[in-house]
Design a protein around this motif. Structure first.
Motif, mmCIF file in Angstrom:
data_model
loop_
_atom_site.group_PDB
_atom_site.id
_atom_site.type_symbol
_atom_site.label_atom_id
_atom_site.label_comp_id
_atom_site.label_asym_id
_atom_site.label_seq_id
_atom_site.Cartn_x
_atom_site.Cartn_y
_atom_site.Cartn_z
ATOM 1 N N ASP A 1 0.835 -1.196 0.000
ATOM 2 C CA ASP A 1 0.000 0.000 0.000
ATOM 3 C C ASP A 1 0.875 1.254 0.000
ATOM 4 O OD1 ASP A 1 0.916 0.304 2.633
ATOM 5 O OD2 ASP A 1 -0.901 -0.517 3.494
ATOM 6 N N SER A 2 0.247 2.413 -0.043
ATOM 7 C CA SER A 2 0.997 3.666 -0.165
ATOM 8 C C SER A 2 1.906 3.925 1.039
ATOM 9 C CB SER A 2 0.043 4.843 -0.373
ATOM 10 O OG SER A 2 -0.843 4.966 0.715
ATOM 11 N N VAL A 3 1.499 3.529 2.211
ATOM 12 C CA VAL A 3 2.329 3.728 3.400
ATOM 13 C C VAL A 3 3.600 2.886 3.291
ATOM 14 C CG1 VAL A 3 2.447 3.415 5.900
ATOM 15 C CG2 VAL A 3 0.371 4.332 4.865
ATOM 16 N N ARG A 4 3.450 1.667 2.846
ATOM 17 C CA ARG A 4 4.622 0.793 2.680
ATOM 18 C C ARG A 4 5.522 1.298 1.551
ATOM 19 N NH1 ARG A 4 0.979 -4.440 3.507
ATOM 20 N NH2 ARG A 4 1.204 -4.636 5.751
ATOM 21 N N MET B 1 5.930 4.399 0.726
ATOM 22 C CA MET B 1 6.659 5.535 1.295
ATOM 23 C C MET B 1 7.798 5.061 2.206
ATOM 24 S SD MET B 1 5.669 8.291 -0.054
ATOM 25 C CE MET B 1 6.694 9.324 0.971
ATOM 26 N N SER B 2 7.586 3.978 2.935
ATOM 27 C CA SER B 2 8.673 3.477 3.788
ATOM 28 C C SER B 2 9.821 2.942 2.937
ATOM 29 C CB SER B 2 8.170 2.422 4.769
ATOM 30 O OG SER B 2 7.870 1.208 4.120
ATOM 31 N N GLU C 1 11.787 6.018 1.617
ATOM 32 C CA GLU C 1 12.677 6.581 2.634
ATOM 33 C C GLU C 1 13.900 5.687 2.839
ATOM 34 O OE1 GLU C 1 12.496 9.640 3.846
ATOM 35 O OE2 GLU C 1 10.789 9.817 2.500
ATOM 36 N N PHE D 1 7.462 9.280 -4.944
ATOM 37 C CA PHE D 1 6.326 8.364 -4.873
ATOM 38 C C PHE D 1 5.748 8.020 -6.253
ATOM 39 C CE2 PHE D 1 1.820 7.396 -4.392
ATOM 40 C CZ PHE D 1 1.875 6.333 -3.493
#
Length: 81
Positions: free
Chosen positions: A39-42, A44-45, A48, A60
């Motif tokens: 998902d988008s949170v993963r 983004m991780s 980073e 992104f």
């Protein structure tokens, strides 16, 4: 000099597999990683983590527009998609 391992294809695959909770061998190069559960949170991780390893220009949309291991590996290797 950084202690962070280089962004090799194996590392990219392992980082993705770690977030998906599967064996790296289970992640195919052309599989849609969003369909696989990323998902988008993963994402983004991962961005980073990979920026810290030297992919400072990674954004992104670079990953979200084509969420496939093969595409991401090519981007991180500096190849033009």
């Amino acid at each position: 000099m950084s202690d962070t391992p280089a962004l090799t294809a194996d590392r990219v695959r392992a980082d993705i597999a770690g977030l998906l909770g599967c064996d790296p061998a289970e992640v195919s190069a052309d599989e849609n990683l969003l369909d696989r559960g990323l998902d988008s949170v993963r994402i983004m991780s991962l961005i980073e983590r990979w920026r810290a390893a030297g992919a400072t220009g990674l954004e992104f949309p670079d990953l979200a527009e084509r969420p496939e291991l093969g595409h991401w590996t090519a981007l991180l290797a500096g190849e033009k998609p």
